[in-house]
Design a protein around this motif. Structure first.
Motif, PDB file in Angstrom:
ATOM      1  N   SER A 197       0.990  -0.958  -0.123  1.00 24.53           N
ATOM      2  CA  SER A 197      -0.268  -0.322  -0.226  1.00 24.53           C
ATOM      3  C   SER A 197       1.246   1.088   0.422  1.00 24.53           C
ATOM      4  O   SER A 197       0.099   1.951  -0.086  1.00 24.53           O
ATOM      5  CB  SER A 197      -0.635   0.230   1.038  1.00 24.53           C
ATOM      6  N   TYR A 249       0.591   1.906   9.025  1.00 25.26           N
ATOM      7  CA  TYR A 249       0.119   0.626   8.288  1.00 25.26           C
ATOM      8  C   TYR A 249      -0.155   0.721   6.597  1.00 25.26           C
ATOM      9  O   TYR A 249      -0.095   0.927   6.112  1.00 25.26           O
ATOM     10  CB  TYR A 249      -1.260   0.723   8.458  1.00 25.26           C
ATOM     11  N   GLU A 300      -0.998  -2.995   4.279  1.00 29.39           N
ATOM     12  CA  GLU A 300      -1.334  -3.656   3.502  1.00 29.39           C
ATOM     13  C   GLU A 300      -0.160  -4.484   2.219  1.00 29.39           C
ATOM     14  O   GLU A 300       0.603  -3.381   1.394  1.00 29.39           O
ATOM     15  CB  GLU A 300      -2.534  -3.536   2.910  1.00 29.39           C
ATOM     16  N   TYR A 320       2.807  -4.380   8.817  1.00 30.98           N
ATOM     17  CA  TYR A 320       2.363  -5.370   7.524  1.00 30.98           C
ATOM     18  C   TYR A 320       1.562  -6.097   7.823  1.00 30.98           C
ATOM     19  O   TYR A 320       1.743  -7.220   8.400  1.00 30.98           O
ATOM     20  CB  TYR A 320       3.800  -5.481   7.401  1.00 30.98           C
ATOM     21  N   VAL A 334      -2.652  -8.851   2.173  1.00 35.41           N
ATOM     22  CA  VAL A 334      -3.446  -8.563   1.323  1.00 35.41           C
ATOM     23  C   VAL A 334      -4.540  -9.724   1.237  1.00 35.41           C
ATOM     24  O   VAL A 334      -5.932  -9.291   1.528  1.00 35.41           O
ATOM     25  CB  VAL A 334      -3.055  -8.538   0.115  1.00 35.41           C
ATOM     26  N   VAL A 384      -7.545  -8.887   4.145  1.00 31.88           N
ATOM     27  CA  VAL A 384      -7.578  -7.682   4.030  1.00 31.88           C
ATOM     28  C   VAL A 384      -8.859  -7.625   3.644  1.00 31.88           C
ATOM     29  O   VAL A 384      -8.892  -7.534   2.979  1.00 31.88           O
ATOM     30  CB  VAL A 384      -6.657  -6.269   4.098  1.00 31.88           C
ATOM     31  N   PRO A 433      -8.779  -4.422  -0.109  1.00 34.17           N
ATOM     32  CA  PRO A 433      -7.438  -4.145   0.479  1.00 34.17           C
ATOM     33  C   PRO A 433      -7.030  -2.992  -0.375  1.00 34.17           C
ATOM     34  O   PRO A 433      -7.422  -3.267  -1.800  1.00 34.17           O
ATOM     35  CB  PRO A 433      -6.484  -5.356   0.026  1.00 34.17           C
TER      36      PRO A 433
END
Length: 823
Positions: A517, A548, A550, A635, A638, A641, A644
């Motif tokens: 991300s 944060y 992803e 971390y 994906v 989540v 994502p």
């Protein structure tokens, strides 16, 4: 030996204020041109020195004018300010506002006519042309009124369109020209943005930007009632226009009151949240302003050193013309007329230097333009009125500086001595002191510049030694955005990332790939709160806050992250498996000191977020760049989540990263031909951009310092060489009376080193002032670093000693018989 000044019987006493009285300008100019033809080498060297000094000043001032002086493209920009939340307790002294706080600040303030909310956006422009990713902003409908700028074509969007969430857009002038060929008929047409039909309602004027030139469009923010009620999502930039007569200080007091009120009303979300008001120009310039002012000062100092050298040359030249000047005075010329003639020569030289300096400044802009923030970089080197006025002023002042004093000294002649047959060109003690003073000033300014350059070099050295926590070499990053309409399920999103990774892993020259991300050096924020299992709940204003990220399996391996404990994320970490997380050392040390973090659990903010088990700890990665403090980081995979958004594709290559760009882009398009690939940069480029505010001034300050050192050494060499030439008979007498060549060498070297030492003492104070100006740019070194001062002083003395050697050797080789023959 003494000198007297004998006046003719009827000559008026000389007064400097009468220098230009009765001036015959055309005659003076003709005489000045004749002098230039007689001495082309002298004037060519002087013109080149002035052109370099004035050109550097002009180029730097062009940047200063663009960043700090040129009016911004808004109505009454002095009334515009940026508003931020002060969340220093979690490392964000200028943090974005939440939508709910924006509503309260707008309603409760007493100092603003209106307040605008802005949030970051990006979109893919699709359609008949190749897909293009563009950066934009979603803004409240009052955006255009608050800035005081309306579209050049069409209209802004309305409050009704904002409330109805209609798909409308206002284009920047650059995007309108680039993608639509400047066709006015695009206004009112429907275009595809993120595969959705969007109506173009307006095009902004040329030169308009907000917040920078990279922003290509503006759309309605279209806040929902849920958005406006949230206080935990801080994603809004806020700009406000102050009421007439309101100062920034008063605005700051007003928002301070509002922030304290909100702390009491909403302690869970607003405790320890303050307020910051920043003038819009200061916000745009940032630390670039400090670097520009320092470089402008450095350029002026270099010009002063060059002018000091020219003044010394003119003093020497005037001493050689004492007999000519005495003859002119004896024939009836007044001292004022003689001085005016000499000043005219200097001014003609400075005007020529100014004209040439404009050309040099234009060439220098190729280097200096990188100092300018993105807001005005597109303007380029502009010969506008302020720049031309600055160049003209600098040229005239330079001419007066290096020409007036030598001209006045040149008229201070003794007619009896100067007109004697066989009289040698001598110089009064006052002239000697003046030349020595100029050399001292040159060394003082050179020392200050060298100290400043050394401080910046130490800063860059310290930054380069910072442990990144990953390997930055052979890394290529590119943005691959996914539109919500087409990729509206977790399965579609994950399938896209999986397919792209499968195709890119097998490409020649690609060692490994991953999605994230954010990648290091691209974001200082994007954080989430978190709770630690078994730990007592945090008090308001003491929240846990972590970066944060992803990421896909293989991402941390691709960037070269170092595993300290446990394991990294793997393909088996899927939605149906145990929720996991990898944390950095900073987070592990904070919450589990002396314990094994693997197996511990934490929960990210959000009611639907599960408790995640820590499966690994990685070495701290400089996610936020080299200059900001470390923060906790998490971390998450994906595949675990919801919705994502790992925006960046990152690849480690076995060759030049640029060589695989087309192959990686083709792999993305083989999965989805409509997806633009944007913001392609190597990690080295991202790192250079992160320290650009320091690296670029360091480079130019080093160039200026080196030039100043050379000029100062030329100055001391010139003074000593001229002194040896003037004192040849004196040296011959000394040697005839028993002085050894070594004694003569010591005498000349001693004078040079004395001048240098006095210059160092004077320069130390100047260097201290320059260091204070640089303090916000320094890293790991103080403005008064003693080792820097000592090392710079030692180096300067050694170089000065080298400059003194040739005149000293020449003096030591004087033959007493030859020197005294004329006696």
């Amino acid at each position: 030996m003494t000198f007297s000044c004998t006046r003719l019987k009827n000559e008026e006493p000389f007064c400097p204020c009468n220098v230009f009285y009765g001036m015959n300008l055309s005659a003076y100019l003709r005489s000045a041109f004749r002098q230039m033809r007689r001495n082309p080498g002298f004037f060519a060297i002087a013109l080149a020195a002035l052109a370099l000094g004035i050109g550097a000043n002009t180029a730097i001032f062009s940047a200063v004018e663009g960043v700090l002086l040129r009016p911004l493209p808004y109505a009454n920009p002095g009334q515009l300010v940026m508003l931020w939340e002060d969340a220093s307790y979690v490392g964000f002294p200028q943090n974005n506002l939440s939508a709910a706080d924006y509503v309260d600040w707008r309603a409760q303030n007493e100092v603003f006519t209106d307040v605008v909310a802005i949030r970051y956006a990006n979109a893919s422009f699709n359609g008949d042309q190749a897909p293009e990713q563009a950066l934009g902003r979603r803004v409240t409908p009052n955006f255009f009124d608050v800035l005081g700028v309306q579209p050049a074509i069409g209209r802004p969007f309305t409050a009704e369109e904002d409330a109805a969430k209609r798909k409308v857009v206002v284009l920047s002038f650059a995007l309108w020209q680039r993608r639509f060929g400047g066709n006015p008929s695009v206004v009112g047409r429907s275009i595809l943005m993120d595969d959705e039909a969007t109506t173009v309602v307006g095009v902004m004027p040329r030169g308009f930007f907000f917040p920078d030139n990279a922003t290509d469009y503006w759309q309605p923010a279209s806040f929902t009632p849920e958005d406006l009620a949230r206080r935990t999502r801080h994603n809004l930039e806020v700009i406000a226009r102050m009421k007439p007569g309101v100062t920034c200080e008063r605005a700051q007091r007003d928002v301070d009151v509002i922030a304290k009120r909100l702390q009491l009303q909403y302690p869970d979300s607003n405790t320890n949240i303050g307020a910051v008001v920043v003038p819009i120009r200061e916000q745009f310039a940032g630390e670039t302003a400090t670097g520009l002012w320092v470089l402008q000062i450095a350029a002026v100092l270099v010009l002063l050193i060059a002018c000091s050298n020219l003044a010394n040359l003119l003093l020497a030249r005037a001493a050689g013309r004492r007999r000519e000047i005495a003859v002119r005075i004896a024939l009836g010329a007044s001292r004022g007329q003689i001085a005016a003639q000499l000043v005219t020569e200097s001014l003609l030289l400075s005007v020529g230097g100014g004209v040439a300096g404009l050309l040099v400044g234009r060439l220098c802009w190729g280097v200096f333009k990188n100092l300018v923030p993105t807001q005005i970089a597109g303007e380029g080197f502009s010969l506008n009125a302020p720049v031309l006025l600055f160049t003209a002023t600098v040229s005239i002042l330079a001419g007066v500086f290096f020409g007036l004093v030598p001209a006045l000294r040149a008229t201070d002649v003794s007619l009896n001595e100067s007109l004697k047959e066989g009289a040698r060109a001598g110089e009064s003690r006052g002239g000697v002191r003046l030349r020595d003073t100029l050399v001292v000033a040159q060394f003082a300014m050179a020392f200050a510049l060298l100290v400043g350059a050394a401080l910046m070099i130490e800063t860059l050295w310290n930054l380069r030694r910072v442990d990144l926590g990953f390997r930055s070499d052979h890394l290529l990053t590119m943005g691959v955005p996914l539109p919500d309409k087409k990729y509206n399920t977790n399965e579609k999103i994950r399938a896209f990332y999986r397919d792209v990774l499968d195709r890119t892993r097998t490409l020649p020259g690609v060692k490994s790939v991953g999605f994230g991300s954010d990648v290091p050096f691209t974001s200082i924020g994007d954080t989430e709160g978190y709770a630690i299992e078994g730990a007592p709940p945090t008090l308001p204003g003491q929240d846990n806050d972590a970066l944060y990220r992803e990421v896909t399996a293989g991402y941390l391996e691709t960037i070269g992250g170092t595993l300290q404990e446990g394991r990294l994320l793997e393909d088996r970490d899927i939605e149906s498996s145990q929720p996991v997380v990898v944390v950095n050392e900073f987070l592990a040390r904070r919450h589990w000191p002396g314990q094994d973090p693997v197996g511990k659990r934490l929960k990210l903010t959000g009611s639907k977020e599960p408790w995640r088990t820590v499966v690994g700890v990685v070495k701290d990665i400089r996610e936020r760049g080299l200059l900001l403090d470390m923060k906790p980081a998490v971390y998450v995979p994906v595949n675990q989540v919801d919705n994502p958004s790992p925006y960046y594709l990152i690849a480690r290559t076995g060759q030049d990263p640029a060589s695989v760009i087309n192959a990686l882009r083709g792999a993305v398009w083989s999965v989805d031909a409509d997806r633009p690939v944007a913001f392609i940069r190597t990690m080295d480029q991202l790192m250079e951009q992160n320290v650009a505010d320091r690296a670029r001034p360091m480079m130019l300050l080093g160039i200026f310092a080196g030039l100043a050192l050379v000029l100062a050494c030329i100055g001391v060499y010139g003074v000593l060489a001229y002194s040896v030439a003037q004192r040849t008979r004196e040296i011959g007498v000394r040697m005839a009376l028993g002085a050894r060549p070594l004694d003569v060498t010591r005498m000349i070297l001693g004078r040079g080193l004395k001048l240098s030492a006095v210059g160092l003492v004077a320069g130390a104070a100047l260097a201290g002032i320059l260091g204070i100006l640089l303090r916000t740019l320094l890293f790991g070194v103080t403005p008064a670093a003693p080792l820097v001062y000592a090392g710079t002083a030692a180096s300067l003395i050694i170089v000065a000693l080298a400059a003194c050697v040739i005149p000293a050797q020449r003096a030591a080789r004087v033959d007493p018989v030859v020197a005294l023959r004329d006696e």
